[in-house]
Design an enzyme around this catalytic site. Structure first.
Site, mmCIF file in Angstrom:
data_model
loop_
_atom_site.group_PDB
_atom_site.id
_atom_site.type_symbol
_atom_site.label_atom_id
_atom_site.label_comp_id
_atom_site.label_asym_id
_atom_site.label_seq_id
_atom_site.Cartn_x
_atom_site.Cartn_y
_atom_site.Cartn_z
ATOM 1 N N GLY A 169 0.825 -1.203 0.000
ATOM 2 C CA GLY A 169 0.000 0.000 0.000
ATOM 3 C C GLY A 169 0.859 1.253 0.000
ATOM 4 O O GLY A 169 1.937 1.286 0.587
ATOM 5 N N ARG A 178 0.863 -4.967 -5.848
ATOM 6 C CA ARG A 178 1.001 -6.279 -5.218
ATOM 7 C C ARG A 178 1.203 -7.286 -6.353
ATOM 8 O O ARG A 178 0.452 -7.290 -7.320
ATOM 9 C CB ARG A 178 -0.227 -6.617 -4.381
ATOM 10 N N ASP A 182 5.314 -4.860 6.330
ATOM 11 C CA ASP A 182 6.012 -6.067 6.747
ATOM 12 C C ASP A 182 5.929 -7.175 5.700
ATOM 13 O O ASP A 182 6.860 -7.956 5.535
ATOM 14 C CB ASP A 182 5.504 -6.560 8.103
ATOM 15 N N THR A 196 4.006 2.487 5.848
ATOM 16 C CA THR A 196 2.641 2.028 6.086
ATOM 17 C C THR A 196 1.974 3.002 7.038
ATOM 18 O O THR A 196 2.569 3.402 8.041
ATOM 19 C CB THR A 196 2.596 0.615 6.689
ATOM 20 N N ASP A 209 -0.352 2.479 9.103
ATOM 21 C CA ASP A 209 -0.871 1.874 10.334
ATOM 22 C C ASP A 209 0.058 2.029 11.535
ATOM 23 O O ASP A 209 -0.364 1.840 12.669
ATOM 24 C CB ASP A 209 -1.143 0.379 10.125
ATOM 25 N N ASP A 265 2.384 -0.039 12.437
ATOM 26 C CA ASP A 265 2.278 -1.337 13.090
ATOM 27 C C ASP A 265 3.590 -2.103 13.173
ATOM 28 O O ASP A 265 3.598 -3.258 13.601
ATOM 29 C CB ASP A 265 1.240 -2.199 12.368
ATOM 30 N N ARG A 314 -5.922 -2.602 10.714
ATOM 31 C CA ARG A 314 -6.426 -3.979 10.826
ATOM 32 C C ARG A 314 -5.920 -4.683 12.075
ATOM 33 O O ARG A 314 -6.648 -5.440 12.720
ATOM 34 C CB ARG A 314 -6.040 -4.784 9.584
ATOM 35 N N GLU A 330 -10.574 -0.377 12.206
ATOM 36 C CA GLU A 330 -11.230 -1.362 11.342
ATOM 37 C C GLU A 330 -11.008 -2.788 11.825
ATOM 38 O O GLU A 330 -11.798 -3.685 11.513
ATOM 39 C CB GLU A 330 -10.732 -1.226 9.899
#
Length: 730
Positions: free
Chosen positions: A12, A75, A106, A151, A153, A155, A197, A251
């Site tokens: 992404g 992707r 990741d 990213t 996120d 994360d 997520r 989400e």
């Protein structure tokens, strides 16, 4: 043949990826390497041909302000197969590339490490089939990689921030601010779903920045019966005088049985428990888009520069380059990915405290702080401490003062204290401009620019201490929290020195750091500095666009007094060629070199040239003088414009970081003040992210003459600016 480095973006997209690409390209060229862009991620390597192309210095000019990724991302299912990866190896070796910087999440980094491990086997197979020569096989026997985490996120375990997170937080907070205004108009509840997520960073931090009432994050599922608890929190908020409510849902939120909790589920719960017709807003991919924030630009530039060093050294296992305390931080790729993926496992096993801890101590701290704020309300008389704590601002205006004051008031009221607002700094305190502030009085302050309590740069001298002490006695103040900058620190040292002569000054006092100059000790960022930086960078973006049809140089002056943070960070984030700092000084020899460089750049086809000047870089070489000097030396080949940004840098809506920073420090100060009052300690201190330090430490930390800390972490950006702004001499 020179060393060749490939750079790609995968998975992404995330705002700030372009700044990282630019950094890799220019740092690589500056180090004597050739840099190739691998278009559309690993898909480009699998396809080869025009999907792998050299990138020159000018190819990455002007891309730092662009969202997305200019080299594309995709992707690639083919890359998941052994045959697909073998084709990628063949195409890379064909171009002489055996060092790659990968910018992605990741999954992208894991796939890259798989390729690295298989590389020798692929080389042997390609050699045996005759697809590569013996010389190529020997020259490219191994793949050297470095990863940058891109990213939104946030994360990845082991780095403070990932590329794109801060920009996404800007988008979310802007949306919550807009939603809050319409929600208040209609006395309505809104449920906002944000990305995340497996990681609740965006949900938690946007809830804090946006002044939301409730947040649901994947790492800490709510207890059974969460619906009733949610309703009770929102109802108490309404009873206390709030006209609207905001609930933020990640989400990936779920309950403790693993059942997902969507925004629609929250909407139904509110209907069942409160009879409220809540509105749902799912922000979706708007969170990924838009112009990257200043932080995502300079941070991505910093780690991109470090990644080139990593692939060129090539003497250790693959590393992910993240950030710790705003400095590059390398960590083994395999360990970082494994630790990141373990968080999901910990949640599935019900080990929620461990999952939270894996996100870092700051995440845990802010989660606790948000829960305290979410449930903070005025206590009954039986919980009152009888303590009166004053909150005031001192020094120049810093965006984020209001969110900090709001958090102080609400957390203080929740502790049973009487919170007192001082209008207009120390002059207001002396004049008795003091009023009690309740929970509802600070509603809406999270997003408010300026300082609702007012602020003054003036601080008392020795001759003013008697009047100040009398006012403290008159208003029965037991403690004082000062949100401010350098003047606040100066005042604190005076009060500490005179506390025995004026007993009213012998009460707990603490300074919460707020200054756009970021010139305060023992912290990475003062409240207000991030907002001022974003305003400066956005202004420079507009200034640069004004010259889109001509050859023009700009000299832009930013604030900061004798501290170079704003100038240097703006220079790196905005893609400046030169930054003039007070710390470095400025000589005619420096200017001659810059003029020669500028003339050569325009002669070689460059359209723009940007210099950022710290407002006190030199008493003699002013912005106007530099502008006229550069114009004269250009001899009509290009035009030069000087711009002084001025006090626009102190205005505007505080950024998410400045709001979160204010809340973090306010929570720390509330606990410190409560403990100090309970113990009877007479302590004068200043706040840092690691705790409140005593005022006596200041002399070891501060250069009082130039009004800045002795340790300036942002100087780590100087080599980055030099590498990315100065075209190598042929």
């Amino acid at each position: 043949m020179a060393v060749r480095i490939g750079v790609l973006t995968s998975g992404g997209d995330a705002p700030g990826m372009n700044a990282a690409v630019r950094a890799v390209v220019r740092a690589g060229i500056g180090a004597g390497a050739e840099v190739y862009g691998i278009l559309e991620g690993w898909q480009g390597a699998v396809r080869g041909g025009d999907h792998i192309r050299p990138l020159a210095w000018d190819d990455v000019s002007g891309i730092t302000s662009a969202g997305g990724t200019v080299i594309g991302t995709a992707r690639c299912d083919e890359f998941r197969t052994e045959q697909g990866r073998r084709r990628a190896v063949a195409h890379l070796i064909e171009q002489g590339i055996d060092r790659v910087v990968v910018i992605g999440g990741d999954g992208s980094l894991t796939g890259t490490d798989v390729l690295r491990a298989e590389w020798p086997d692929h080389v042997a197979a390609l050699r045996a089939s005759g697809e590569i020569t013996d010389e190529q096989a020997e020259a490219h026997a191994q793949l050297i990689i470095a990863g940058l985490v891109g990213t939104i996120d946030n994360d990845m375990v082991g780095t403070d921030m990932t590329i794109g997170t801060d920009s996404a937080l800007h988008r979310i907070t802007e949306a919550i601010d807009a939603i809050a205004s319409t929600a208040a108009s209609h006395q309505r509840i809104f449920v906002v779903e944000v990305m995340g997520r497996h990681c609740g960073y965006l949900a938690l931090m946007s809830a804090i920045a946006g002044g939301a009432d409730y947040a649901l994050v994947p790492e800490f599922p709510p207890e059974p019966g969460w619906e009733a608890h949610l309703a009770s929190v929102l109802q108490r908020s309404r009873d206390a005088g709030r006209r609207s409510s905001i609930v933020v849902v990640a989400e990936g939120a779920a309950d403790r049985q693993g059942r997902p909790i969507s925004a629609a589920d929250v909407q139904r719960a509110l209907s069942d428990e409160m009879g409220e017709d809540a509105r749902v807003t799912i922000l979706g991919h708007v969170q990924r888009g838009g112009t990257p924030s200043a932080y995502d630009r300079w941070m991505a530039s910093l780690v991109g520069h470090a990644a080139v060093d990593e692939v060129l050294r090539g003497d250790r296992e693959p590393q992910v380059i993240g950030v710790r305390a705003n400095r590059p931080h390398a960590m083994p790729l395999v360990d970082a990915v494994a630790a990141t993926r373990s968080v999901t496992t910990l949640v599935e096993q019900g080990r929620y405290d461990e999952a939270m801890a894996a996100r870092g101590s700051s995440f845990v701290q802010m989660h606790k702080t948000f829960r305290r704020l979410s449930e903070a309300r005025a206590r009954g008389p039986e919980h009152a401490t009888g303590r009166r704590i004053a909150v005031m601002h001192v020094g120049g205006l810093a965006p984020g003062m209001n969110p900090a004051a709001k958090a102080l008031v609400r957390l203080g009221v929740d502790r049973g204290h009487t919170m007192v607002g001082v209008e207009g700094g120390f002059p207001g305190l002396i004049a008795g401009e003091v009023r009690e502030i309740g929970w509802a009085d600070v509603e809406g302050w999270s997003s408010a620019g300026g300082a609702n309590l007012g602020t003054q740069r003036w601080i008392p001298g020795e001759e003013d201490l008697y009047a100040l002490a009398r006012s403290i006695e008159t208003h029965a103040l037991d403690g004082i929290v000062i949100i401010g900058g350098f003047q606040a620190y100066r005042a604190l040292t005076l009060f500490h020195a005179e506390r025995k002569r004026f007993p009213s000054l012998a009460i707990p006092m603490v300074v919460v750091p707020a200054s756009i100059d970021n010139n305060l000790p023992s912290l990475q960022m003062a409240i207000g500095a991030d907002t001022a930086l974003n305003v400066a960078v956005e202004s420079v973006d507009r200034i640069k666009r004004s010259a889109s049809a001509t050859q023009r140089a700009f000299v832009v002056e930013v604030m900061g007094r004798r501290c170079g943070f704003l100038a240097l960070a703006t220079g790196v984030a905005a893609g400046a060629e030169r930054v003039y700092l007070q710390e470095d000084g400025l000589t005619i020899a420096d200017l001659k070199e810059d003029v020669d460089t500028m003339v050569d750049a325009f002669a070689s086809g460059q359209d723009r040239w940007l210099a950022i000047r710290n407002e006190e870089a030199s008493a003699f070489y002013t912005t106007d003088l530099l502008t006229r000097m550069f114009e004269a030396e250009g001899r009509g080949a290009f035009s030069v414009r000087g711009v002084v940004l001025g006090h626009v840098q102190q205005g505007g809506t505080p950024t998410p970081f400045d709001r979160i920073n204010g809340v973090r420090l306010a929570a720390e100060v509330t606990d410190w003040m409560t403990d100090a009052l309970a113990s009877g300690q007479v302590v004068h201190g200043f706040t840092t992210p690691e705790g409140v330090r005593p005022v006596r430490d200041l002399d070891d930390l501060v250069d009082w003459d130039v009004r800045r800390p002795k340790e300036q972490w942002w100087m780590v950006l100087k080599p980055v600016l030099a590498a990315l702004g100065s075209r190598p001499v042929a």
